[in-house]
Design a protein around this motif. Structure first.
Motif, PDB file in Angstrom:
ATOM      1  N   GLY A   1      62.381 -16.673 -36.372  1.00  0.00           N
ATOM      2  CA  GLY A   1      63.689 -17.204 -36.715  1.00  0.00           C
ATOM      3  C   GLY A   1      63.788 -17.775 -38.103  1.00  0.00           C
ATOM      4  N   GLY A   2      62.664 -18.025 -38.764  1.00  0.00           N
ATOM      5  CA  GLY A   2      62.686 -18.583 -40.111  1.00  0.00           C
ATOM      6  C   GLY A   2      62.751 -17.566 -41.227  1.00  0.00           C
TER       7      GLY A   2
ATOM      8  N   GLU B 166      66.892 -26.061 -41.602  1.00  0.00           N
ATOM      9  CA  GLU B 166      67.405 -25.864 -40.245  1.00  0.00           C
ATOM     10  C   GLU B 166      68.491 -26.874 -39.952  1.00  0.00           C
ATOM     11  OE1 GLU B 166      65.701 -24.924 -35.754  1.00  0.00           O
ATOM     12  OE2 GLU B 166      64.335 -25.538 -37.363  1.00  0.00           O
TER      13      GLU B 166
ATOM     14  N   ASN C 100      65.002 -16.018 -32.511  1.00  0.00           N
ATOM     15  CA  ASN C 100      63.562 -16.250 -32.645  1.00  0.00           C
ATOM     16  C   ASN C 100      62.835 -15.000 -32.155  1.00  0.00           C
ATOM     17  OD1 ASN C 100      61.246 -17.639 -33.306  1.00  0.00           O
ATOM     18  ND2 ASN C 100      61.064 -18.596 -31.287  1.00  0.00           N
TER      19      ASN C 100
ATOM     20  N   GLN D 211      72.553 -17.529 -38.434  1.00  0.00           N
ATOM     21  CA  GLN D 211      72.006 -17.747 -37.105  1.00  0.00           C
ATOM     22  C   GLN D 211      70.980 -16.649 -36.869  1.00  0.00           C
ATOM     23  OE1 GLN D 211      75.120 -17.951 -34.163  1.00  0.00           O
ATOM     24  NE2 GLN D 211      75.496 -20.115 -34.556  1.00  0.00           N
TER      25      GLN D 211
ATOM     26  N   LYS E 206      67.964 -20.046 -34.118  1.00  0.00           N
ATOM     27  CA  LYS E 206      67.982 -21.064 -35.164  1.00  0.00           C
ATOM     28  C   LYS E 206      69.283 -20.966 -35.955  1.00  0.00           C
ATOM     29  CE  LYS E 206      62.987 -21.290 -36.054  1.00  0.00           C
ATOM     30  NZ  LYS E 206      62.807 -22.714 -35.709  1.00  0.00           N
TER      31      LYS E 206
ATOM     32  N   LEU F  40      70.458 -21.811 -39.660  1.00  0.00           N
ATOM     33  CA  LEU F  40      69.834 -22.098 -40.935  1.00  0.00           C
ATOM     34  C   LEU F  40      70.871 -22.168 -42.057  1.00  0.00           C
ATOM     35  CD1 LEU F  40      66.889 -19.521 -40.717  1.00  0.00           C
ATOM     36  CD2 LEU F  40      66.849 -21.913 -40.009  1.00  0.00           C
TER      37      LEU F  40
END
Length: 258
Positions: free
Chosen positions: A220-221, A257, A86, A83, A2, A4
């Protein structure tokens, strides 16, 4: 993977002017293999020339400063891009102190009894950590305002309620009771809106992030800001000042994102 964009701001409003304000911030995330941080921007207000950076004994970035002149507000804002894989894993080994109890995670009678009731019967480190995480998640009710930054794992377990910091401290205490090296993490999570706390366990070659508040591995968040044995080792903001003032703190964060 991801990509972000993150923004994080803390503001302190004082009821009257304060001075000689010294502060230490752990608000700048580090690249660790699971997350890669582009050059973050940190803005501190009021502006002062006395700001410097260093590292603490756990490897966290410190932003330190001193404001001598009177002021009624203090804020810091960090923004940048990350970056994130995940994945819940980052390579690394644990120093021995991560397997020992810390001030906020010492096991008392209630923690010990709860561990015996929920002791994992078998499995590797990940399986045992999953079982203990689920036990914490089943027991606890998320409720703000009933605990504070000095609440121990033993006290939070007795209450059966608390916030993400309490979930993390209880899990850390149980993991250390089980002999699993682990550490406390402060950071940002995609759906949270403020700061969040979770736990990393070590299997001998990797740190593995697990979130007891949601009973899941991180993904990934999640963006890590800092880590330590418990909250006392890694507060995002800590300071002292001269002045007989009350303070009101507001915290906000946002992850989008790209």
């Amino acid at each position: 993977m991801k990509r972000l964009r993150f923004e994080f701001e803390t503001k302190l409003e004082f009821s009257c002017g304060v001075s000689e304000h010294s502060f230490t911030l752990r608000c700048i995330p580090l690249s660790d293999g699971r997350q890669t941080i582009a050059e973050p921007k940190c803005v501190i207000l009021p502006q002062t020339g006395s700001v410097w950076r260093s590292r603490d004994s756990f490897g966290n970035t410190l932003v330190c400063g001193r404001m001598e002149k009177p002021h009624n507000e203090f804020s810091f804002r960090v923004e940048g891009e990350a970056q994130t894989e995940n994945s819940c894993e980052a390579a690394g080994t644990a120093q021995p102190f991560y397997a020992a109890y810390s001030p906020l995670t010492a096991a008392g009678e209630k923690i010990s009894a709860f561990y015996e009731e929920n002791r994992p019967k078998d499995g590797d480190i990940r399986m045992r950590a999953e079982a203990l995480t689920e036990a914490v998640y089943r027991l606890m009710t998320y409720q703000s305002g009933v605990t504070g930054v000095n609440t121990t794992a033993e006290d939070a377990l007795s209450l059966g309620s608390g916030v993400c910091q309490d979930y993390a401290h209880i899990l850390l205490s149980l993991l250390r009771r089980d002999g699993i090296p682990c550490r406390y993490v402060s950071g940002l999570a995609f759906e949270w809106g403020q700061t969040h706390a979770w736990v990393e366990i070590n299997d001998g070659s990797r740190w593995i992030g697990i979130d007891p508040t949601h009973n899941r591995y991180i993904g990934g968040g999640y963006i890590k800001l800092c880590h330590g044995r418990d909250y006392y080792d890694c507060p995002i903001e800590r300071g002292i000042y001269i002045g007989n003032a009350d303070s009101l703190q507001t915290v906000s964060s946002r992850i989008t994102e790209q």
